[in-house]
Design a protein around this motif. Structure first.
Motif, PDB file in Angstrom:
ATOM      1  N   HIS A  88       0.818  -1.210   0.000  1.00  0.00           N
ATOM      2  CA  HIS A  88       0.000   0.000   0.000  1.00  0.00           C
ATOM      3  C   HIS A  88       0.855   1.264   0.000  1.00  0.00           C
ATOM      4  CE1 HIS A  88      -3.622   2.369   0.656  1.00  0.00           C
ATOM      5  NE2 HIS A  88      -2.968   3.040   1.588  1.00  0.00           N
ATOM      6  N   PHE A  89       1.898   1.296   0.848  1.00  0.00           N
ATOM      7  CA  PHE A  89       2.664   2.528   1.003  1.00  0.00           C
ATOM      8  C   PHE A  89       3.960   2.538   0.197  1.00  0.00           C
ATOM      9  CE2 PHE A  89       0.015   2.595   4.844  1.00  0.00           C
ATOM     10  CZ  PHE A  89      -0.508   3.876   4.750  1.00  0.00           C
ATOM     11  N   GLY A  90       4.384   1.376  -0.280  1.00  0.00           N
ATOM     12  CA  GLY A  90       5.560   1.343  -1.148  1.00  0.00           C
ATOM     13  C   GLY A  90       6.887   1.411  -0.422  1.00  0.00           C
ATOM     14  N   LYS A  91       6.884   1.420   0.889  1.00  0.00           N
ATOM     15  CA  LYS A  91       8.126   1.467   1.652  1.00  0.00           C
ATOM     16  C   LYS A  91       7.817   1.132   3.109  1.00  0.00           C
ATOM     17  CE  LYS A  91       9.895   5.360   2.942  1.00  0.00           C
ATOM     18  NZ  LYS A  91      10.506   6.705   2.978  1.00  0.00           N
ATOM     19  N   ALA A  92       8.870   0.927   3.887  1.00  0.00           N
ATOM     20  CA  ALA A  92       8.699   0.653   5.311  1.00  0.00           C
ATOM     21  C   ALA A  92       8.177   1.898   6.022  1.00  0.00           C
ATOM     22  CB  ALA A  92      10.024   0.219   5.919  1.00  0.00           C
ATOM     23  N   ILE A  93       7.229   1.687   6.921  1.00  0.00           N
ATOM     24  CA  ILE A  93       6.677   2.772   7.730  1.00  0.00           C
ATOM     25  C   ILE A  93       6.694   2.315   9.189  1.00  0.00           C
ATOM     26  CG2 ILE A  93       5.239   3.690   5.865  1.00  0.00           C
ATOM     27  CD1 ILE A  93       2.836   2.301   7.187  1.00  0.00           C
ATOM     28  N   PRO A  94       6.464   3.225  10.137  1.00  0.00           N
ATOM     29  CA  PRO A  94       6.469   2.822  11.552  1.00  0.00           C
ATOM     30  C   PRO A  94       5.409   1.777  11.873  1.00  0.00           C
ATOM     31  CG  PRO A  94       6.682   5.210  11.353  1.00  0.00           C
ATOM     32  CD  PRO A  94       6.365   4.695   9.983  1.00  0.00           C
ATOM     33  N   SER A  95       5.552   1.130  13.013  1.00  0.00           N
ATOM     34  CA  SER A  95       4.643   0.059  13.403  1.00  0.00           C
ATOM     35  C   SER A  95       3.314   0.570  13.956  1.00  0.00           C
ATOM     36  CB  SER A  95       5.310  -0.843  14.455  1.00  0.00           C
ATOM     37  OG  SER A  95       6.212  -1.735  13.836  1.00  0.00           O
ATOM     38  N   PHE A  96       3.312   1.732  14.594  1.00  0.00           N
ATOM     39  CA  PHE A  96       2.094   2.253  15.213  1.00  0.00           C
ATOM     40  C   PHE A  96       1.595   3.443  14.398  1.00  0.00           C
ATOM     41  CE2 PHE A  96       4.200  -0.180  18.409  1.00  0.00           C
ATOM     42  CZ  PHE A  96       3.171  -0.813  19.088  1.00  0.00           C
ATOM     43  N   LEU A  97       0.326   3.391  14.032  1.00  0.00           N
ATOM     44  CA  LEU A  97      -0.203   4.303  13.030  1.00  0.00           C
ATOM     45  C   LEU A  97      -1.411   5.088  13.546  1.00  0.00           C
ATOM     46  CD1 LEU A  97      -0.186   1.804  10.028  1.00  0.00           C
ATOM     47  CD2 LEU A  97       1.631   3.400  10.705  1.00  0.00           C
ATOM     48  N   PRO A  98      -1.566   6.332  13.086  1.00  0.00           N
ATOM     49  CA  PRO A  98      -2.771   7.083  13.429  1.00  0.00           C
ATOM     50  C   PRO A  98      -3.985   6.578  12.653  1.00  0.00           C
ATOM     51  CG  PRO A  98      -1.313   8.414  12.065  1.00  0.00           C
ATOM     52  CD  PRO A  98      -0.584   7.147  12.364  1.00  0.00           C
ATOM     53  N   ARG A  99      -5.145   6.943  13.152  1.00  0.00           N
ATOM     54  CA  ARG A  99      -6.418   6.440  12.615  1.00  0.00           C
ATOM     55  C   ARG A  99      -6.535   6.602  11.110  1.00  0.00           C
ATOM     56  NH1 ARG A  99     -10.863   8.613  10.591  1.00  0.00           N
ATOM     57  NH2 ARG A  99     -10.034  10.709  10.947  1.00  0.00           N
ATOM     58  N   GLU A 100      -6.275   7.791  10.583  1.00  0.00           N
ATOM     59  CA  GLU A 100      -6.479   8.047   9.154  1.00  0.00           C
ATOM     60  C   GLU A 100      -5.595   7.145   8.298  1.00  0.00           C
ATOM     61  OE1 GLU A 100      -6.325  12.035   7.706  1.00  0.00           O
ATOM     62  OE2 GLU A 100      -7.641  12.808   9.282  1.00  0.00           O
ATOM     63  N   VAL A 101      -4.417   6.818   8.794  1.00  0.00           N
ATOM     64  CA  VAL A 101      -3.491   5.976   8.029  1.00  0.00           C
ATOM     65  C   VAL A 101      -4.031   4.542   7.953  1.00  0.00           C
ATOM     66  CG1 VAL A 101      -1.134   5.083   7.909  1.00  0.00           C
ATOM     67  CG2 VAL A 101      -1.551   7.446   8.647  1.00  0.00           C
ATOM     68  N   ILE A 102      -4.558   4.047   9.050  1.00  0.00           N
ATOM     69  CA  ILE A 102      -5.142   2.698   9.044  1.00  0.00           C
ATOM     70  C   ILE A 102      -6.350   2.641   8.127  1.00  0.00           C
ATOM     71  CG2 ILE A 102      -6.352   0.995  10.465  1.00  0.00           C
ATOM     72  CD1 ILE A 102      -4.469   1.720  12.734  1.00  0.00           C
ATOM     73  N   LEU A 103      -7.208   3.660   8.187  1.00  0.00           N
ATOM     74  CA  LEU A 103      -8.381   3.687   7.311  1.00  0.00           C
ATOM     75  C   LEU A 103      -7.955   3.760   5.845  1.00  0.00           C
ATOM     76  CD1 LEU A 103     -11.427   3.755   6.971  1.00  0.00           C
ATOM     77  CD2 LEU A 103     -11.357   6.235   7.307  1.00  0.00           C
TER      78      LEU A 103
END
Length: 449
Positions: A88-103
């Protein structure tokens, strides 16, 4: 004729639609499906509504979402194997995500099969009746925008995916009705900034209590007392947070606890959980349960065996360590049953299976055992349905729980490795307690450039 009524377009309901669409891509004949969703968009719990009480149509607010909410477990525990965060994001991102990012992540998966085309938004189901003479269901729904009842429709199967974090459980404490400050349930909590400089009482020891305590400290609450029936949560809280026994009574702004201590507070926040409530179902079809890891009368935690000839199903009604992946395998299993690819056993066999799981649950006495119990449940569904992925993330859950025990303040700053891609998440650009921006745009600017 097979025809499915799906109630709810949150993560559980959308997993059902996604799996049906994927089966159609494989050349399978998929029955007609109609999904009724009372909100104005798909996403269920992960949508944010600034309102409290009732919505724009006069219906009770469904969501309990608030500003600045970040996931309280790592994305590696909820990552969907056929649509990874790397994809989805095309690269590594942090493990804990804000609501909008999960949606945004969940929506990306749904878009790959255009799953939203089956959803009737702003449409609330008012009543469901099982017709024993026809072995089908009659559904009464209402278009909230047009403010009119829709024609009654007939369905062979009902799938309830409305969630169970919408109707607050609010116990009474003597004197609360005369408390001069703000009293609210976490269902109506919208922004921790409201409580900057305030002295708070938080009642409860659930995940919502745990998170709201941290949110309020993060955004400047002066002090917080947490009171619960079950005893201390056992975390190393910051200095602003104290834990006390259960609240006994309230006199003015003074709150008294069962150990004889007292303190003054400006506001009281109930984090006392939710009730499984399905007002659109009659008693003979309604799941009645507390928040359990294995609800009663549901074969495989899904099929209602009391009435409805095994054609009423519930998705996502368990207490949860697993979430998105559990919803997905539950949905996959339900789809296979509805399509006739799996045959249900006789009722006595199903009852015996429910009893076996219930007895296992009765032996669970710790968080570690509860995580193990739900892992075994999820893996049982994988085997029984032919789900092609291994969803066992117990090792990640154990690591996450240990890091929380080490530091409730910093556990969201840790990194984890994806079970499905092997990718190790990157460190967040700011520690959680210093990350005050939570929008999708701000997250992308910080992490995707």
């Amino acid at each position: 004729m097979t025809r499915i009524c799906l109630i709810g377009a949150g993560p559980s309901g959308m997993s059902m639609l996604y799996n049906l669409a994927k089966m159609k891509e494989q050349g399978k004949h998929i029955p007609d499906v109609v999904c009724y969703e009372k909100q104005s968009d798909c996403g269920g719990l992960w949508n944010f509504d600034w309102r409290t009480g009732v919505d724009e149509h006069g219906e009770p607010i469904h969501g309990s979402m608030y500003h600045h909410l970040w996931s309280n477990n790592p994305k590696e525990c909820l990552e969907l194997p056929d649509y990874t965060f790397d994809r989805h994001f095309g690269k590594a991102i942090p493990s804990f995500l804000p609501r909008e990012v999960i949606l945004d992540y969940l929506s990306g998966r749904w878009k790959t099969v255009n799953a939203t085309k089956f959803v009737r938004l702003n449409t609330i189901v008012k009543n469901v009746v099982y017709n024993s003479d026809k072995d089908n269901f009659t559904v009464w729904a209402r278009d909230q925008v047009e403010d009119k009842d829709l024609p009654l429709e007939q369905f062979s199967h009902i799938v309830v995916a409305t969630g169970h974090f919408s109707v607050p459980n609010t116990p009474y404490f003597k004197g609360v009705e005369t408390f001069p400050g703000r009293v609210l349930h976490s269902h109506d909590f919208r922004d921790a900034r409201e409580f900057k400089g305030k002295q708070l009482l938080v009642i409860g020891s659930s995940y919502s209590a745990e998170d709201i305590l941290l949110q309020c400290v993060k955004f400047g609450a002066k002090s917080i007392v947490c009171s619960s029936r079950s005893g201390p949560m056992g975390f190393k809280w910051p200095a602003q947070i104290q834990e006390r026994p259960l609240l006994e009574k309230i006199e003015g702004q003074t709150v008294f606890f069962k150990d004889g201590t007292s303190t003054e507070v400006d506001a009281i926040i109930y984090c006392t959980g939710y009730k499984h409530t399905f007002s659109f179902l009659p008693d003979n079809l309604r799941l009645q349960t507390e928040n359990r890891f294995y609800p009663p009368n549901l074969y495989k935690g899904i099929v209602w065996i009391k009435t409805g000839n095994n054609k009423l199903m519930y998705i996502g009604m368990q207490n949860q360590f697993y979430s998105m992946t559990m919803f997905d395998v539950q949905s996959f299993w339900a789809c296979r049953v509805i399509l006739g690819e799996k045959t249900l056993p006789e009722k006595d066999t199903m009852e015996a299976d429910i009893t076996r799981w219930t007895q296992k649950l009765e032996r669970v006495t710790s968080i570690a055992q509860a995580m193990d119990f739900q892992t075994k449940y999820v893996m049982d569904l994988c085997r029984d349905s032919g789900y092609q992925y291994n969803l066992d993330v117990k090792d990640i859950l154990n690591d996450w729980d240990q890091k929380k025990r080490e530091s409730i303040i910093t556990y969201r700053d840790n990194v984890f490795k994806s079970k499905f891609t092997g990718t190790v998440s990157c460190k967040p650009p700011k520690p959680f307690m210093a990350a005050f921006e939570d929008s999708l745009d701000s997250f992308c600017k910080l992490n995707l450039h």
